[in-house]
Write a protein that holds these residues in place. Structure first.
Motif, PDB file in Angstrom:
ATOM      1  N   CYS A  11       0.820  -1.219   0.000  1.00 53.14           N
ATOM      2  CA  CYS A  11       0.000   0.000   0.000  1.00 53.14           C
ATOM      3  C   CYS A  11       0.855   1.271   0.000  1.00 53.14           C
ATOM      4  CB  CYS A  11      -0.969   0.005   1.183  1.00 53.14           C
ATOM      5  SG  CYS A  11      -0.182  -0.202   2.791  1.00 53.14           S
ATOM      6  N   LEU A  60      -7.379  -4.826   7.898  1.00 52.72           N
ATOM      7  CA  LEU A  60      -7.054  -3.670   8.726  1.00 52.72           C
ATOM      8  C   LEU A  60      -8.120  -3.308   9.748  1.00 52.72           C
ATOM      9  CD1 LEU A  60      -5.451  -1.200   6.149  1.00 52.72           C
ATOM     10  CD2 LEU A  60      -4.316  -2.801   7.690  1.00 52.72           C
ATOM     11  N   CYS A 163      -3.859   2.908   7.256  1.00 46.96           N
ATOM     12  CA  CYS A 163      -2.955   1.760   7.144  1.00 46.96           C
ATOM     13  C   CYS A 163      -1.701   1.965   7.983  1.00 46.96           C
ATOM     14  CB  CYS A 163      -2.594   1.496   5.684  1.00 46.96           C
ATOM     15  SG  CYS A 163      -1.863   2.907   4.806  1.00 46.96           S
ATOM     16  N   HIS A 191      -8.543   6.845  -0.962  1.00 43.14           N
ATOM     17  CA  HIS A 191      -7.333   6.219  -1.502  1.00 43.14           C
ATOM     18  C   HIS A 191      -6.315   7.336  -1.735  1.00 43.14           C
ATOM     19  CE1 HIS A 191      -9.031   7.586  -5.379  1.00 43.14           C
ATOM     20  NE2 HIS A 191      -7.765   7.643  -5.769  1.00 43.14           N
ATOM     21  N   ARG A 258      -3.918  -2.053  -3.847  1.00 41.68           N
ATOM     22  CA  ARG A 258      -4.184  -2.368  -2.445  1.00 41.68           C
ATOM     23  C   ARG A 258      -5.121  -1.353  -1.808  1.00 41.68           C
ATOM     24  NH1 ARG A 258      -5.960  -3.278   1.614  1.00 41.68           N
ATOM     25  NH2 ARG A 258      -5.107  -4.380   3.437  1.00 41.68           N
ATOM     26  N   CYS A 259      -5.041  -0.087  -2.229  1.00 42.06           N
ATOM     27  CA  CYS A 259      -5.940   0.936  -1.697  1.00 42.06           C
ATOM     28  C   CYS A 259      -7.389   0.655  -2.083  1.00 42.06           C
ATOM     29  CB  CYS A 259      -5.534   2.324  -2.197  1.00 42.06           C
ATOM     30  SG  CYS A 259      -3.988   2.942  -1.491  1.00 42.06           S
ATOM     31  N   CYS A 262      -8.940  -1.605   0.501  1.00 38.90           N
ATOM     32  CA  CYS A 262      -8.909  -1.182   1.907  1.00 38.90           C
ATOM     33  C   CYS A 262     -10.296  -1.215   2.548  1.00 38.90           C
ATOM     34  CB  CYS A 262      -8.324   0.223   2.019  1.00 38.90           C
ATOM     35  SG  CYS A 262      -8.229   0.828   3.722  1.00 38.90           S
TER      36      CYS A 262
END
Length: 400
Positions: A11, A60, A163, A191, A258-259, A262
């Motif tokens: 990320c 997360l 994160c 993001h 990856r964002c 999330c």
């Protein structure tokens, strides 16, 4: 760590190099414009600390319910209110923590220039805090910040993205040095666009332009993005409307995969989370900070700031208004498993087990389409076409 990168789970938080005690991790900017770790195998001892605290490979969200006090307000300093991100409460809070010796240091992020990329710094200087007041909307370097926190003599308030908060709390949780971190303060995150997103806007003005500086907020709410470029050896300054710039490709073509996955946009682990008050967007023209507070001490400090006339603060809104205003962010939590299933379906690594989850074909179509669009910024030769398609040129306001 290499597998984390190849699995598209990095990320770009910038923390793994901070945890490595052998200086085995450095960063390079990838094709899309995000920092990604590079491991020097000669220095690496396979201790695993970088992977242990990597937020990219983890679920997360903290599913344990916490009491949240909701407030919204803004700085009573007119200049701060107008030109800081989201009403200026975060900047005022950091200044208040230092001025009243509640903490000895705070973190903030420097403004991006051609000579220096944005960097997280530890400071107790009020002028520096105020200079760093606007959001950065790009990856940020954390140069030996963890080491500095471990060495400082005093306490600190850390401002970071969800994160990063997750990773830091996990790392410092059982360490004696973790007691130095008095508050974890988070910024809501949909993001983070890549470093190339600002360059894309600069090239939209002139494809030969060189980006010198970008200031991402200011001028009220939702505000403007201000770009300083060099055109034919001459300095040029122009602005673009904040929201329209994001829609014109800035927040569309430069997303980290990856964002997209999330599920913790509100930073459930933080003592308080701050962002734009979208429930006021029809009436707010100057900017108002929305505060989700999980630590009574932070609530007390904010209310003390109100009593001293530093900020104005209103309790609320109710849960229904919050759910409606931040539906896009709440949807991230609800769609987390389906997104993981979509990744698994194309042979990519899922963050959590999804073998029992049924793939929604209609959802998958839109997910894959969005994923493709989010990576178009890798191809710089496409930028003029994308810029023209999104009418970026028509948004530019040249400043004298």
């Amino acid at each position: 760590m290499k597998r984390t990168v190849t699995a598209h789970l990095c990320c770009s938080c910038g923390l793994c190099s901070n945890y490595c005690k052998h200086q085995a991790i450095t960063y390079r900017v990838n094709a899309l414009g995000f920092y990604e770790p590079v491991v020097d195998e000669k220095k690496c001892t396979n201790c695993g600390i970088c992977v242990k605290y990597c937020p990219g490979i983890k679920d997360l969200k903290d599913y344990y319910p916490k009491t949240i006090h909701s407030f919204y307000g803004y700085s009573m300093d007119d200049e701060m209110h107008l030109n800081a991100s989201s009403g200026g409460i975060v900047t005022e809070l950091l200044c208040y923590l230092i001025s009243n010796k509640i903490v000895d240091y705070v973190t903030c992020v420097t403004t991006r220039t051609s000579e220096n990329p944005p960097k997280l710094v530890i400071t107790n200087d009020i002028d520096t805090i105020k200079k760093c007041r606007t959001s950065k909307y790009c990856p940020v370097l954390w140069d030996k910040v963890v080491e500095q926190i471990e060495k400082i003599n005093g306490t600190i308030a850390v401002v970071a993205l969800p994160c990063q908060i997750n990773s830091l709390k996990s790392y410092f949780g059982k360490k004696k040095s973790g007691e130095k971190i008095r508050f974890y303060l988070a910024l809501m995150c949909n993001h983070t666009p890549s470093l190339h997103a600002a360059e894309y806007v600069a090239k939209g003005y002139d494809r030969r332009a060189t980006l010198n500086q970008v200031v991402n907020r200011g001028g009220g709410f939702p505000g403007f993005m201000t770009f300083k470029i060099m055109e034919n050896s001459k300095p040029i300054c122009f602005q673009t409307p904040f929201r329209k710039t994001w829609a014109a490709g800035y927040g569309r073509y430069f997303k980290n995969i990856r964002c997209v996955l999330c599920n913790d946009p509100f930073a459930q682990y933080a003592d308080a989370t701050f962002g734009d008050s979208y429930f006021l967007q029809k009436t707010d023209t100057l900017g108002t900070t929305f505060c989700m507070v999980r630590n009574q001490s932070v609530s007390d400090i904010l209310q003390a700031m109100q009593r001293k006339g530093i900020i104005t603060l209103t309790e609320g809104p109710d849960k229904t208004a919050i759910q409606q205003a931040y539906k896009v962010l709440f949807d991230r939590e609800k769609e987390f498993l389906q997104k993981n299933k979509c990744m698994q379906a194309i042979g990519m690594q899922a963050i959590v087990p999804v073998n029992t989850i049924k793939l929604d074909v209609h959802y998958a179509y839109h997910f894959y389409k969005g994923l493709l669009i989010s990576q178009l910024g890798k191809f710089k030769w496409l930028w003029p076409y994308l810029s023209k398609k999104r009418n970026l040129k028509n948004l530019i306001i040249k400043k004298k």
